[in-house]
Design an enzyme around this catalytic site. Structure first.
Site, short mmCIF file in Angstrom:
data_model
loop_
_atom_site.label_atom_id
_atom_site.label_comp_id
_atom_site.label_asym_id
_atom_site.label_seq_id
_atom_site.Cartn_x
_atom_site.Cartn_y
_atom_site.Cartn_z
N ASP A 189 -7.40 38.14 -6.21
CA ASP A 189 -7.30 36.76 -5.74
C ASP A 189 -6.04 36.15 -6.36
OD1 ASP A 189 -7.77 34.22 -4.84
OD2 ASP A 189 -9.79 34.04 -5.68
N LYS A 196 -2.12 25.29 -3.21
CA LYS A 196 -1.54 24.67 -4.41
C LYS A 196 -0.03 24.78 -4.38
CE LYS A 196 -5.85 26.06 -5.43
NZ LYS A 196 -7.08 25.37 -5.60
N TRP A 231 -14.14 32.04 -10.96
CA TRP A 231 -14.22 30.84 -10.11
C TRP A 231 -15.66 30.71 -9.60
CZ3 TRP A 231 -13.37 30.67 -4.29
CH2 TRP A 231 -13.30 29.34 -3.84
#
Ligand code: LMR
Length: 400
Positions: free
Chosen positions: A211, A246, A130
């Site tokens: 993560d 999300k 990311w």
């Protein structure tokens, strides 16, 4: 006074998303940012979230400062979702969890904590990762390096190279791992590969920092947490940054958590104390509202079941979009293997588009993917998937 300040070049994800907003073309398609849109192209308000929030508004409560570590019900709910309520690490009290300002806030609080207590360590991230991981850990004062991960030749994982790299890292290196739905590639380790990696992590005394921002978007809510549970089962001490942005479609509420799995409850208490201190130095304490929506949903059985079903439908819709994209691309590009769109997991796929091809896709066809070639599959829907596939095929064929 500020003349010496360099202009901000912008962020590869957020700035592109802003450019999309300004694009006047009616047929534009946004596959840039990691946000789930429904089949009508709308950002959904989940029914379970709406019901929980409506109930909260019937009884508007006073809002004192939260404790530095956040709300107890939220912290417990987050821990149970990640590890399973009955997991030994949970029941023995050896996980220190704090409520954070999104998953990013978790990464930052954990990064600051690690810099304070393990200043000699370096951070190792997957190649690629990311876009913001590097910036966040460098911002916390670490040198950031990469380990082999994505195999562009196959659209899969360079697992043996990754394993070898881990085996050669200095002790107490911090290794940033994605539990599921790898951002940006969609390429995950299998359970068998985690089982091979974990002994290397233990032997090298590495510090995993996992993560998990997309739990439930890969194979299932519990399935996507299998790496966390395997690490905890193996007695590894590790960090976990998690997010509900999300999975609850609550992006702007900034609901995240940092969990540190410790050897025992006494050490977890020490860690929690210093995490509280880290939060106090950064932003004092987290906000109330979004976290209470999440806690209410997860702790009310009917709402939790409804939420899990809604999340399952989102996951299924992404799988369907992957199949439809794959069908058009394989028909239009015979001889080119596009199976990685089917095997990659979660919201993202690495398309294999070069930066120049991503620019062409945006400029000529109004289809926005990141310049790294990352596409957010969750931005596809019944009305735009064909057009996207046709445009991608044209761009890939033209510059092949
Ligand atoms: C993404 O990767 O697109 C999301 O996680 C949004 C972000 O903050 O970058």
């Amino acid at each position: 006074m500020f003349k010496h300040i360099a202009p901000y070049a912008g962020d590869p994800i957020l700035t592109l998303n802003e450019s999309f907003g300004r694009d006047p073309r009616a047929h534009k398609i946004n596959l840039s940012i990691g946000i789930y849109f429904d089949d009508a192209g709308r950002l959904p308000v989940m029914a379970a979230v709406r019901e929980a929030e409506t109930a909260m508004l019937q009884n508007i409560a006073a809002r004192p400062y939260q404790p530095m570590e956040g709300a107890a019900n939220y912290r417990a709910a987050a821990q149970h979702l990640l590890f399973g309520a009955q997991h030994e690490a949970v029941t023995s009290g050896r996980i220190a969890t704090v409520q954070t300002i999104g998953g990013s806030g978790a990464l930052k609080v954990g990064g600051d904590f690690l810099q304070r207590f393990f200043p000699a360590s370096q951070v190792w991230v997957s190649d690629p990762t990311w876009d913001n991981h590097r910036a966040m850990f460098e911002g916390a004062g670490f040198a950031v390096q990469t380990y082999p991960y994505y195999d562009a030749a196959t659209g899969g994982l360079k697992f043996s190279e990754m394993l070898a790299a881990f085996g050669a890292l200095p002790e107490q290196s911090i290794v940033l791992l994605h539990a599921c739905c790898h951002n940006p590639t969609g390429v995950d380790l299998s359970a068998a590969q985690w089982a091979e990696l974990i002994p290397v992590i233990r032997a090298r005394r590495l510090i995993p920092y996992v993560d998990i921002a997309y739990q439930g978007f890969g194979d299932g809510i519990d399935e996507d947490a299998c790496a966390l549970r395997a690490l905890a089962d193996a007695g590894i001490t590790f960090f976990c940054a998690s997010s509900f942005s999300k999975s609850f479609s609550l992006y702007g509420e900034r609901c995240g958590a940092l969990s540190v799995v410790c050897p025992d409850a006494a050490q977890a208490e020490l860690v929690l104390g210093q995490l509280r201190a880290t939060v106090r130095k950064n932003y004092s304490s987290p906000p109330t509202h979004g976290g209470q929506i999440v806690a209410r949903v997860l702790q009310t059985p009917a709402l939790r079941a409804q939420w899990a079903a809604e999340l399952g439908a989102m996951r299924q819709r992404i799988h369907t979009m992957r199949s439809r994209l794959h069908a058009v691309l394989s028909a239009k590009l015979p001889g080119r293997n596009v199976d990685h769109f089917l095997t990659q997991r979660g919201m993202f796929s690495y398309t294999g588009l070069t930066p120049a091809q991503a620019d062409r896709l945006r400029e000529a066809h109004a289809v926005y993917v990141l310049r790294s070639g990352r596409m957010c599959v969750a931005g596809l829907n019944s009305s735009n998937v064909e057009a996207t596939a046709v445009a991608m095929a044209a761009v890939l064929a033209a510059q092949a």
